[in-house]
Design a protein around this motif. Structure first.
Motif, PDB file in Angstrom:
ATOM      1  N   LEU A  53      24.053 -22.100   7.407  1.00  0.00           N
ATOM      2  CA  LEU A  53      24.615 -23.456   7.847  1.00  0.00           C
ATOM      3  C   LEU A  53      23.621 -24.618   7.391  1.00  0.00           C
ATOM      4  CD1 LEU A  53      25.345 -22.381  11.411  1.00  0.00           C
ATOM      5  CD2 LEU A  53      26.966 -22.895   9.667  1.00  0.00           C
ATOM      6  N   SER A  54      22.328 -24.339   7.430  1.00  0.00           N
ATOM      7  CA  SER A  54      21.391 -25.393   7.064  1.00  0.00           C
ATOM      8  C   SER A  54      21.779 -25.993   5.477  1.00  0.00           C
ATOM      9  CB  SER A  54      19.916 -25.017   7.156  1.00  0.00           C
ATOM     10  OG  SER A  54      19.749 -23.882   6.360  1.00  0.00           O
ATOM     11  N   LEU A  55      22.301 -25.033   4.858  1.00  0.00           N
ATOM     12  CA  LEU A  55      22.231 -25.393   3.573  1.00  0.00           C
ATOM     13  C   LEU A  55      23.514 -26.475   3.527  1.00  0.00           C
ATOM     14  CD1 LEU A  55      22.306 -22.143   1.659  1.00  0.00           C
ATOM     15  CD2 LEU A  55      20.603 -23.909   1.161  1.00  0.00           C
ATOM     16  N   LEU A  56      24.399 -26.542   4.365  1.00  0.00           N
ATOM     17  CA  LEU A  56      25.645 -27.311   4.249  1.00  0.00           C
ATOM     18  C   LEU A  56      25.329 -28.790   4.771  1.00  0.00           C
ATOM     19  CD1 LEU A  56      28.452 -24.631   5.399  1.00  0.00           C
ATOM     20  CD2 LEU A  56      27.907 -25.649   3.177  1.00  0.00           C
ATOM     21  N   GLY A  57      24.516 -29.133   5.517  1.00  0.00           N
ATOM     22  CA  GLY A  57      24.064 -30.454   5.533  1.00  0.00           C
ATOM     23  C   GLY A  57      25.340 -31.034   6.600  1.00  0.00           C
ATOM     24  N   ASN A  58      25.744 -32.031   6.268  1.00  0.00           N
ATOM     25  CA  ASN A  58      26.740 -32.785   7.063  1.00  0.00           C
ATOM     26  C   ASN A  58      28.000 -31.977   7.249  1.00  0.00           C
ATOM     27  OD1 ASN A  58      25.187 -34.866   7.752  1.00  0.00           O
ATOM     28  ND2 ASN A  58      25.809 -36.011   5.775  1.00  0.00           N
ATOM     29  N   GLU A  59      28.250 -31.107   6.283  1.00  0.00           N
ATOM     30  CA  GLU A  59      29.560 -30.428   6.353  1.00  0.00           C
ATOM     31  C   GLU A  59      29.441 -28.962   7.084  1.00  0.00           C
ATOM     32  OE1 GLU A  59      32.237 -31.112   4.867  1.00  0.00           O
ATOM     33  OE2 GLU A  59      31.567 -32.890   4.153  1.00  0.00           O
ATOM     34  N   ARG A  60      28.237 -28.883   7.477  1.00  0.00           N
ATOM     35  CA  ARG A  60      28.170 -27.535   8.552  1.00  0.00           C
ATOM     36  C   ARG A  60      29.331 -27.333   9.427  1.00  0.00           C
ATOM     37  NH1 ARG A  60      22.877 -26.897  10.840  1.00  0.00           N
ATOM     38  NH2 ARG A  60      23.641 -25.221  12.146  1.00  0.00           N
ATOM     39  N   GLU A  61      29.798 -28.594  10.068  1.00  0.00           N
ATOM     40  CA  GLU A  61      30.787 -28.061  11.158  1.00  0.00           C
ATOM     41  C   GLU A  61      32.258 -27.701  10.567  1.00  0.00           C
ATOM     42  OE1 GLU A  61      30.390 -28.461  14.384  1.00  0.00           O
ATOM     43  OE2 GLU A  61      28.215 -28.978  13.998  1.00  0.00           O
ATOM     44  N   ASN A  62      32.372 -28.229   9.319  1.00  0.00           N
ATOM     45  CA  ASN A  62      33.439 -27.632   8.648  1.00  0.00           C
ATOM     46  C   ASN A  62      33.731 -26.111   8.434  1.00  0.00           C
ATOM     47  OD1 ASN A  62      35.191 -29.907   8.571  1.00  0.00           O
ATOM     48  ND2 ASN A  62      33.934 -30.532   6.707  1.00  0.00           N
ATOM     49  N   LEU A  63      32.406 -25.327   8.603  1.00  0.00           N
ATOM     50  CA  LEU A  63      32.769 -24.096   8.616  1.00  0.00           C
ATOM     51  C   LEU A  63      33.142 -23.338   9.827  1.00  0.00           C
ATOM     52  CD1 LEU A  63      32.041 -21.992   6.185  1.00  0.00           C
ATOM     53  CD2 LEU A  63      29.819 -21.567   7.229  1.00  0.00           C
ATOM     54  N   GLY A  64      33.197 -23.939  10.835  1.00  0.00           N
ATOM     55  CA  GLY A  64      33.500 -23.513  12.213  1.00  0.00           C
ATOM     56  C   GLY A  64      34.849 -22.834  12.148  1.00  0.00           C
ATOM     57  N   ALA A  65      35.988 -23.307  11.365  1.00  0.00           N
ATOM     58  CA  ALA A  65      37.168 -22.570  11.479  1.00  0.00           C
ATOM     59  C   ALA A  65      37.170 -21.264  10.823  1.00  0.00           C
ATOM     60  CB  ALA A  65      38.118 -23.445  10.817  1.00  0.00           C
TER      61      ALA A  65
END
Length: 585
Positions: A414-426
């Motif tokens: 998750l740390s690699l995604l930066g501001n996009e990490r929340e989008n991995l929630g789905a």
């Protein structure tokens, strides 16, 4: 017929392998009249847990076999499905037929639906040639699957049950749709990461390690097919002469067999393929783009720019053009090489969970370990692997082993995604629910075996679930075999994503349910090419046989739910032949 909620209707098509051709009851506790009148062929079938188990090699391969020592526990045959891949569907139907014939296994459980399947209406249609042609067309479009074909055509009767927890299944599907909505944002972030890593790679990697990375990365990213990767193995000396050195075949038997097969075919030149994709894009832009509405034009232009700038793979661009063409009723002409590349994505999906896929991943890891020498190289190689796992998760394409890796330390990914990490929630929610479905499969197949008083069952499920169900079967103390169907081609794989978004040939008939829409469409297709005399005779025989079958099962009162589809064809008969006559019923 009871109309489900709009939420259920939106996903009803995918249930029970697009649920279409069968009416369903509850998965456990079948109504007494139906249960008491199960076909005699099923009642009389004798079954016992096999002491030895095998299948013909032309049908597939037994990848795992576990026989519980006492022979008193149930035996489950897990068939790994490759969704929409036509060759896999043929083989699965043949496998079910073989298991029915040689092992007396007539209880077939499936993912994707809840309840007992009832193929009465289709089985009763009297013209076998027309029936096979029509259902084959649905199969070729991925709208029905092997299990439905088996239920209608296999000589031995079978009992087919969907064993989903339906609310859980719906939630899992809607999580997939949500993950699809944010997928491109995540993939864009992943491309940015890889671009940054590539700058470091040119400095830290040796030429041989760079070449390995580019070959493997092109393969995983759908920019090259399996043939190209195997060719690299040979050219780089990683695969020895298989005739002179048997060690490789012993360590990687499935990969060696595939290598031998690929050596017999000439690999498509990659530059020629890329050039043909660019020509297709230019042609589509010039001839068809102006026919699209403004939003679709904007979408296509964005896809074309991304591909032209090297930000999108050829396979990704082709999938977009094909999907766009279907939405706009256009048919871009694809070369055989394009079709092969387009199917590569689904080929990988079909392979996941198979021994071939496991061998391939292990072999690539072995090559990389030999090439990586310095701490900087090792750290960067690990980052590339983590990014590849995130990409697979964003696409909802993880293997079970990859999910296990993620769950060991989610933050490192998750740390690699930066501001996009929340989008991995789905996608994370999608996999959480997928694991819950595995547990539901365990409960429901256990209940089904008990309710039907059986010791043998076949379970057809996708590769991710096959691995999970294998684990729970072992924990339950059951004997089991895992079968990978023999797949010689990947035709149909490119249809899967469109099917997941509801691209169906019978959508215009959708008013109450997908089952009703399919049956109205299918009934018209079944009689479409019949001449007048055959039309009259077929309608009468069809109606009579449906009533006879239901009466024999003590379900005569349900006849109207079936014959209404036949009765609707009377008006078609009058319109088509114009004599005002009606077939006698």
């Amino acid at each position: 017929m009871k109309v489900r909620s709009e939420r259920s209707l939106k996903i009803r098509w995918i249930a029970w392998m697009t649920v279409v051709s069968f009416a369903l009851t509850s998965v456990i506790g079948t109504p007494a009249a139906t249960a008491a009148t199960t076909a005699k062929a099923i009642q009389d079938s004798s079954e016992s847990v096999p002491q030895n188990f095998s299948i013909p090699p032309q049908l597939g391969e037994v990848q795992t076999l576990f026989l519980e020592p006492t022979g008193t526990r149930p035996f489950i045959v897990l068939i790994q499905d490759a969704h929409a891949v036509l060759d896999a569907q043929y083989q699965i139907q043949n496998l079910i037929d073989y298991l029915q014939t040689h092992y007396g296994t007539n209880l077939i459980a499936l993912e994707g639906g809840q309840g007992k399947a009832d193929p009465t209406l289709l089985k009763a249609f009297p013209d076998e040639t027309a029936k096979k042609n029509v259902l084959q067309s649905y199969l070729s479009r991925g709208e029905i699957t092997a299990t439905e074909m088996a239920a209608v055509f296999n000589p031995r009767e079978g009992e087919y049950y969907g064993i989903e927890d339906w609310p859980l299944y719906e939630d899992n599907y809607f999580a997939y749709l949500k993950a699809s909505e944010v997928k491109e944002k995540l993939l864009e972030r992943i491309r940015e990461l890889e671009k940054d890593f590539d700058g470091r790679r040119q400095k830290d990697y040796t030429p041989s390690l760079n070449r390995y990375h580019e070959q493997a990365s092109d393969f995983w990213n759908d920019q090259a097919d399996l043939s190209g990767l195997l060719q690299y193995f040979k050219e780089a000396g990683w695969v020895p002469d298989l005739q002179k050195d048997p060690s490789f075949s012993k360590s990687y038997p499935h990969l060696a067999a595939l290598t031998e097969m690929e050596e017999q075919e000439k690999a498509q030149d990659r530059q020629d393929l890329e050039a043909s994709i660019r020509r297709l894009g230019e042609t589509f832009k010039q001839r068809y783009a102006q026919q699209l509405d403004p939003e679709l034009q904007k979408w296509f232009n964005g896809q074309w720019q991304a591909y032209s700038a090297g930000l999108m793979s050829g396979a990704e661009f082709l999938r977009g053009v094909v999907d766009l063409g279907k939405a706009a009723n256009l048919r871009p002409k694809l070369t055989p090489a394009m079709k092969k590349l387009l199917g590569h994505y689904q080929t990988l999906t079909a392979m996941k969970g198979s021994l071939l896929f496991d061998e391939l991943a292990a072999f690539l890891d072995e090559i990389e370990k030999q090439l990586v020498q310095t701490p900087a190289q090792k750290e960067l190689a690990g980052q590339y692997k983590r990014v590849r796992l995130i990409r697979n998760m964003a696409r909802c394409e993880l293997t079970r082993d990859e999910l296990d890796q993620y769950e060991q330390d989610p933050e490192v990914y998750l740390s690699l995604l930066g501001n996009e990490r929340e989008n991995l929630g789905a996608a994370i929610e999608f996999y959480r629910l997928a694991l819950e479905r595995d547990e539901a499969f365990r409960r429901n197949i256990k209940s089904l075996l008990k309710a039907r008083k059986r010791k043998l069952a076949v379970f057809v499920a996708g590769g991710f679930h096959t691995r999970g169900v294998e684990r729970v079967m072992r924990a339950e103390g059951y004997s089991y075999a895992v079968i990978m169907p023999k797949i010689r081609g990947i035709e149909g794989g490119e249809l899967y994503d469109g099917l997941m978004h509801g691209n169906l040939s019978y959508k215009k008939y959708l008013e109450t349910s997908f089952y009703d829409a399919f049956m109205r469409h299918a009934s018209l297709q079944l009689v479409a090419d019949l001449k007048e005399e055959d039309f009259k005779r077929s309608l009468k025989l069809w109606r009579d046989d449906v009533i006879r079958r239901l009466a024999g099962e003590g379900r005569f009162a349900e006849a109207g739910d079936y014959t209404r589809y036949i009765d609707q064809l009377f008006e078609l008969y009058r319109r088509k032949f114009g004599d005002g006559k009606q077939p006698q019923s």
